[in-house]
Scaffold this motif. Structure first.
Motif, PDB file in Angstrom:
ATOM      1  N   UNK A  18      20.685  14.129  10.935  1.00 15.82           N
ATOM      2  CA  UNK A  18      19.767  15.537  10.714  1.00 15.82           C
ATOM      3  C   UNK A  18      18.610  14.919  10.295  1.00 15.82           C
ATOM      4  N   UNK A  19      17.585  14.589  11.327  1.00 14.73           N
ATOM      5  CA  UNK A  19      16.481  14.097  11.291  1.00 14.73           C
ATOM      6  C   UNK A  19      15.086  14.715  11.978  1.00 14.73           C
ATOM      7  N   UNK A  20      14.004  14.699  11.450  1.00 11.96           N
ATOM      8  CA  UNK A  20      12.874  15.135  12.101  1.00 11.96           C
ATOM      9  C   UNK A  20      12.630  14.052  13.065  1.00 11.96           C
ATOM     10  N   UNK A  21      12.299  14.183  14.303  1.00 11.05           N
ATOM     11  CA  UNK A  21      12.083  13.437  15.470  1.00 11.05           C
ATOM     12  C   UNK A  21      10.780  13.891  16.407  1.00 11.05           C
ATOM     13  N   UNK A  22      10.225  12.938  17.227  1.00 15.86           N
ATOM     14  CA  UNK A  22       9.001  13.230  17.796  1.00 15.86           C
ATOM     15  C   UNK A  22       9.548  13.597  19.344  1.00 15.86           C
ATOM     16  N   UNK A  23      10.765  12.869  19.795  1.00 21.44           N
ATOM     17  CA  UNK A  23      11.234  13.065  21.100  1.00 21.44           C
ATOM     18  C   UNK A  23      12.818  12.746  21.014  1.00 21.44           C
ATOM     19  N   UNK A  24      13.446  13.430  22.110  1.00 21.32           N
ATOM     20  CA  UNK A  24      14.823  13.266  22.268  1.00 21.32           C
ATOM     21  C   UNK A  24      15.200  13.153  23.776  1.00 21.32           C
ATOM     22  N   UNK A  25      16.101  12.374  24.122  1.00 29.17           N
ATOM     23  CA  UNK A  25      16.636  12.299  25.585  1.00 29.17           C
ATOM     24  C   UNK A  25      18.095  12.428  25.539  1.00 29.17           C
ATOM     25  N   UNK A  26      18.406  13.324  26.060  1.00 26.13           N
ATOM     26  CA  UNK A  26      20.015  13.725  25.953  1.00 26.13           C
ATOM     27  C   UNK A  26      20.785  13.567  27.229  1.00 26.13           C
ATOM     28  N   UNK A  27      22.073  13.358  27.428  1.00 28.63           N
ATOM     29  CA  UNK A  27      22.891  12.893  28.816  1.00 28.63           C
ATOM     30  C   UNK A  27      23.134  14.364  29.328  1.00 28.63           C
ATOM     31  N   UNK A  28      22.256  15.032  29.859  1.00 29.74           N
ATOM     32  CA  UNK A  28      22.648  16.270  30.491  1.00 29.74           C
ATOM     33  C   UNK A  28      24.019  16.299  31.636  1.00 29.74           C
ATOM     34  N   UNK A  29      24.245  17.266  31.992  1.00 24.97           N
ATOM     35  CA  UNK A  29      25.443  17.579  32.821  1.00 24.97           C
ATOM     36  C   UNK A  29      24.958  17.162  34.231  1.00 24.97           C
ATOM     37  N   UNK A  47      26.845  15.807  28.800  1.00 21.50           N
ATOM     38  CA  UNK A  47      27.711  14.679  29.500  1.00 21.50           C
ATOM     39  C   UNK A  47      27.948  13.621  28.530  1.00 21.50           C
ATOM     40  N   UNK A  48      29.048  12.748  28.830  1.00 26.59           N
ATOM     41  CA  UNK A  48      29.043  11.353  28.115  1.00 26.59           C
ATOM     42  C   UNK A  48      28.005  10.592  28.312  1.00 26.59           C
ATOM     43  N   UNK A  49      27.626  10.072  27.341  1.00 24.80           N
ATOM     44  CA  UNK A  49      26.293   9.117  27.661  1.00 24.80           C
ATOM     45  C   UNK A  49      25.680   8.798  26.262  1.00 24.80           C
ATOM     46  N   UNK A  50      24.160   8.429  26.266  1.00 23.52           N
ATOM     47  CA  UNK A  50      23.637   7.835  25.068  1.00 23.52           C
ATOM     48  C   UNK A  50      22.334   8.731  24.982  1.00 23.52           C
ATOM     49  N   UNK A  51      22.303   9.079  23.788  1.00 24.07           N
ATOM     50  CA  UNK A  51      21.085   9.801  23.293  1.00 24.07           C
ATOM     51  C   UNK A  51      20.103   9.076  22.749  1.00 24.07           C
ATOM     52  N   UNK A  52      18.903   9.197  23.032  1.00 21.25           N
ATOM     53  CA  UNK A  52      17.652   8.637  22.418  1.00 21.25           C
ATOM     54  C   UNK A  52      16.839   9.411  21.860  1.00 21.25           C
ATOM     55  N   UNK A  53      16.384   9.028  20.761  1.00 25.46           N
ATOM     56  CA  UNK A  53      15.541   9.706  20.000  1.00 25.46           C
ATOM     57  C   UNK A  53      14.470   8.833  19.076  1.00 25.46           C
ATOM     58  N   UNK A  54      13.187   9.550  19.197  1.00 22.95           N
ATOM     59  CA  UNK A  54      12.010   8.672  18.574  1.00 22.95           C
ATOM     60  C   UNK A  54      11.860   9.202  17.230  1.00 22.95           C
ATOM     61  N   UNK A  55      11.717   8.412  16.163  1.00 26.80           N
ATOM     62  CA  UNK A  55      11.511   8.877  14.690  1.00 26.80           C
ATOM     63  C   UNK A  55       9.843   8.802  14.745  1.00 26.80           C
ATOM     64  N   UNK A  56       9.370   9.764  13.719  1.00 26.56           N
ATOM     65  CA  UNK A  56       7.991   9.579  13.319  1.00 26.56           C
ATOM     66  C   UNK A  56       7.585   8.336  13.005  1.00 26.56           C
ATOM     67  N   UNK A  57       6.475   7.574  13.750  1.00 24.31           N
ATOM     68  CA  UNK A  57       6.146   6.152  13.663  1.00 24.31           C
ATOM     69  C   UNK A  57       6.740   5.439  14.884  1.00 24.31           C
ATOM     70  N   UNK A  58       7.650   5.957  15.805  1.00 26.89           N
ATOM     71  CA  UNK A  58       7.690   5.176  16.998  1.00 26.89           C
ATOM     72  C   UNK A  58       9.109   4.478  17.110  1.00 26.89           C
ATOM     73  N   UNK A  59       9.910   4.460  16.036  1.00 23.51           N
ATOM     74  CA  UNK A  59      11.275   3.705  16.191  1.00 23.51           C
ATOM     75  C   UNK A  59      12.204   4.207  16.955  1.00 23.51           C
ATOM     76  N   UNK A  60      12.815   3.893  18.048  1.00 21.48           N
ATOM     77  CA  UNK A  60      13.779   4.548  18.628  1.00 21.48           C
ATOM     78  C   UNK A  60      15.055   4.249  18.284  1.00 21.48           C
ATOM     79  N   UNK A  61      15.882   5.098  18.348  1.00 25.35           N
ATOM     80  CA  UNK A  61      17.292   4.949  17.962  1.00 25.35           C
ATOM     81  C   UNK A  61      18.342   5.725  19.030  1.00 25.35           C
ATOM     82  N   UNK A 126      31.821   2.823  27.540  1.00 19.35           N
ATOM     83  CA  UNK A 126      30.510   2.242  27.854  1.00 19.35           C
ATOM     84  C   UNK A 126      29.390   2.881  27.158  1.00 19.35           C
ATOM     85  N   UNK A 127      29.429   4.099  26.904  1.00 21.40           N
ATOM     86  CA  UNK A 127      28.281   4.831  26.358  1.00 21.40           C
ATOM     87  C   UNK A 127      28.216   4.227  24.692  1.00 21.40           C
TER      88      UNK A 127
END
Length: 134
Positions: A18-29, A47-61, A126-127
């Motif tokens: 539960x975070x405030x983020x600048x951007x998120x990429x999700x594994x869509x169908x 779908x099964x995969x890796x979601x990437x999100x960018x926090x305020x300040x540029x850190x990618x998780x 793998x994810x």
């Protein structure tokens, strides 16, 4: 980037993120789905995969996700995932062993093996590995 939005990831075991983020990429169908602040309302399958999100300040998780849905509305995105695990919390040794087991099941191809279940386990492992290693 211009602003942030609320990202919430929920699995059957409870809140994962539960975070405030600048951007998120999700594994869509049907490919990756990118979401920025003030995105248009949306409901999409994941779908099964890796979601990437960018926090305020540029850190990618990263978060390993095993399917589910995302709802975007009112400058927030809520992911309802079948399972989700933060990259930094993945037990890499366990994930590698799960991948090996799934690979062995698929290569044996005996009549006792549920191929679809083994393929799903392989994709999920793998994810998890990808989320942990990056």
């Amino acid at each position: 980037m211009a602003g942030t939005f609320a990202l919430r990831i929920v699995s059957p075991v409870g809140d994962v993120l539960n975070e405030d983020v600048e951007f998120v990429v999700l594994p869509g169908g049907s490919g990756e789905l990118g979401i920025l602040p003030n995105h248009a309302p949306l409901i999409a399958a994941l779908d099964v995969g890796v979601a990437r999100y960018t926090l305020n300040g540029g850190t990618i998780k990263r978060v390993a996700i095993a399917g589910g849905f995302v709802e975007v509305a009112d400058n927030s995105a809520t992911v309802l995932a079948e399972s989700a695990e933060l990259g930094e919390e993945v037990d890499l040794t366990r994930a590698v062993k799960a991948k090996e087991r799934a690979t062995n099941r698929l290569t044996s191809r005996s009549n006792e093996i549920d191929v679809r279940r083994a393929e799903y386990a392989l994709r999920k492992a793998t994810a998890r590995i990808s989320a942990a290693e990056k």
